[in-house]
Design a protein around this motif. Structure first.
Motif, PDB file in Angstrom:
ATOM      1  N   VAL A 132       0.815  -1.221   0.000  1.00 36.36           N
ATOM      2  CA  VAL A 132       0.000   0.000   0.000  1.00 36.36           C
ATOM      3  C   VAL A 132       0.844   1.265   0.000  1.00 36.36           C
ATOM      4  O   VAL A 132       0.584   2.190  -0.790  1.00 36.36           O
ATOM      5  N   PRO A 133       1.880   1.397   0.839  1.00 30.32           N
ATOM      6  CA  PRO A 133       2.692   2.627   0.784  1.00 30.32           C
ATOM      7  C   PRO A 133       3.350   2.847  -0.572  1.00 30.32           C
ATOM      8  O   PRO A 133       3.554   3.999  -0.973  1.00 30.32           O
ATOM      9  N   PHE A 134       3.684   1.779  -1.294  1.00 37.52           N
ATOM     10  CA  PHE A 134       4.258   1.949  -2.624  1.00 37.52           C
ATOM     11  C   PHE A 134       3.221   2.492  -3.604  1.00 37.52           C
ATOM     12  O   PHE A 134       3.562   3.200  -4.554  1.00 37.52           O
ATOM     13  N   GLY A 135       1.951   2.164  -3.382  1.00 35.10           N
ATOM     14  CA  GLY A 135       0.913   2.604  -4.294  1.00 35.10           C
ATOM     15  C   GLY A 135       0.404   4.002  -4.032  1.00 35.10           C
ATOM     16  O   GLY A 135       0.082   4.734  -4.969  1.00 35.10           O
ATOM     17  N   VAL A 136       0.306   4.394  -2.756  1.00 39.81           N
ATOM     18  CA  VAL A 136      -0.283   5.696  -2.427  1.00 39.81           C
ATOM     19  C   VAL A 136       0.753   6.713  -1.984  1.00 39.81           C
ATOM     20  O   VAL A 136       0.436   7.882  -1.828  1.00 39.81           O
ATOM     21  N   GLY A 137       1.984   6.275  -1.756  1.00 36.74           N
ATOM     22  CA  GLY A 137       3.023   7.197  -1.328  1.00 36.74           C
ATOM     23  C   GLY A 137       3.349   7.009   0.135  1.00 36.74           C
ATOM     24  O   GLY A 137       2.555   6.459   0.904  1.00 36.74           O
ATOM     25  N   PRO A 138       4.518   7.486   0.563  1.00 38.79           N
ATOM     26  CA  PRO A 138       4.965   7.261   1.943  1.00 38.79           C
ATOM     27  C   PRO A 138       4.485   8.296   2.951  1.00 38.79           C
ATOM     28  O   PRO A 138       4.954   8.293   4.084  1.00 38.79           O
ATOM     29  N   GLN A 139       3.574   9.195   2.552  1.00 39.78           N
ATOM     30  CA  GLN A 139       3.140  10.239   3.482  1.00 39.78           C
ATOM     31  C   GLN A 139       2.427   9.616   4.678  1.00 39.78           C
ATOM     32  O   GLN A 139       1.408   8.934   4.522  1.00 39.78           O
ATOM     33  N   SER A 140       2.937   9.869   5.875  1.00 39.91           N
ATOM     34  CA  SER A 140       2.368   9.258   7.071  1.00 39.91           C
ATOM     35  C   SER A 140       0.950   9.743   7.349  1.00 39.91           C
ATOM     36  O   SER A 140       0.120   8.986   7.858  1.00 39.91           O
ATOM     37  N   THR A 141       0.652  11.003   7.001  1.00 41.66           N
ATOM     38  CA  THR A 141      -0.702  11.527   7.227  1.00 41.66           C
ATOM     39  C   THR A 141      -1.726  10.790   6.381  1.00 41.66           C
ATOM     40  O   THR A 141      -2.800  10.400   6.869  1.00 41.66           O
TER      41      THR A 141
END
Length: 218
Positions: A33-42
């Motif tokens: 999921v972080p690879f697909g939507v980006g590493p932004q923690s928010t």
């Protein structure tokens, strides 16, 4: 009944349908999921409850076709149908074995996977509670779908198509409860709805599953 439960637990482990497969799939979903939507923690923290619930649902779906398939192949299902134990009790034990080998490990692993998605600290308790309440419903509904497709060649895809629409209410209220908990909001309404769905499925679907199995075994 205890002997049948132990037997099903052993079969689930030996057939590769135990907790390892579900946990591995759950971990893959959370990691990708972080690879697909980006590493932004928010962003990750806002979508974490839904992603964790969706991953748990799909992980439960993986092993549904094994609930009755092994018993059908070796003829054990016919013997169980003629046993003194009611078919409804047999179906309930099958669903319990599936939850113990698939659902419960997912509940226990969810907090660890929540760290990977930056789940807010306030969301862990509602997430665990929602999964603990909702995953039994997933197993019972899945047992009903497995009973409908038992004996069919390549019934896995048909099973998924039948079960996924029935999973939607559990997914909605489970994810909503986890989302509200993470946001610090009141979770009473989704909690009661989720508990009602689980209690309703446990009370009604074993009878439907037993009736379907009796028809398929004729």
């Amino acid at each position: 009944m205890i002997a049948l439960l132990i037997r099903d637990l052993r079969l689930a482990m030996r057939a590769g349908g135990g907790f390892g497969l579900g946990l591995a799939f759950f971990l893959i979903v959370v990691v990708l999921v972080p690879f697909g939507v980006g590493p932004q923690s928010t962003l990750l923290s806002s979508i974490a409850p839904g992603i964790l619930w969706l991953g748990a649902l799909l992980a439960c779906l993986l092993s549904l076709d094994r609930i009755f398939a092994l018993d059908w192949e070796d003829g054990s299902l016919d013997l169980l149908a003629t046993a003194p134990l009611p078919m409804e009790a047999i179906v309930t034990i099958k669903a319990l074995a599936h939850w113990l080998t698939t659902g419960l490990p997912l509940v226990l692993a969810a907090p660890v996977f929540g760290l990977l998605l930056s789940l807010p600290e306030a969301g862990y308790k509602p997430l665990i509670l929602s999964l603990f309440l909702g995953t039994p419903a997933l197993s019972v509904i899945g047992t009903f779908g497995a009973a409908l497709t038992v004996g069919l060649k390549r019934g896995g895809l048909l099973l998924s198509l039948l079960v996924l629409p029935l999973y939607v209410p559990t997914l909605i209220f489970g994810a909503e409860m986890a989302r509200r908990g993470a946001a610090g909001l009141d979770v009473t309404t989704p909690l009661l709805m989720l508990a009602g769905i689980t209690c309703g499925t446990i009370a009604l679907l074993p009878f439907a599953s037993a009736a379907v199995l009796r028809v398929n075994l004729r």
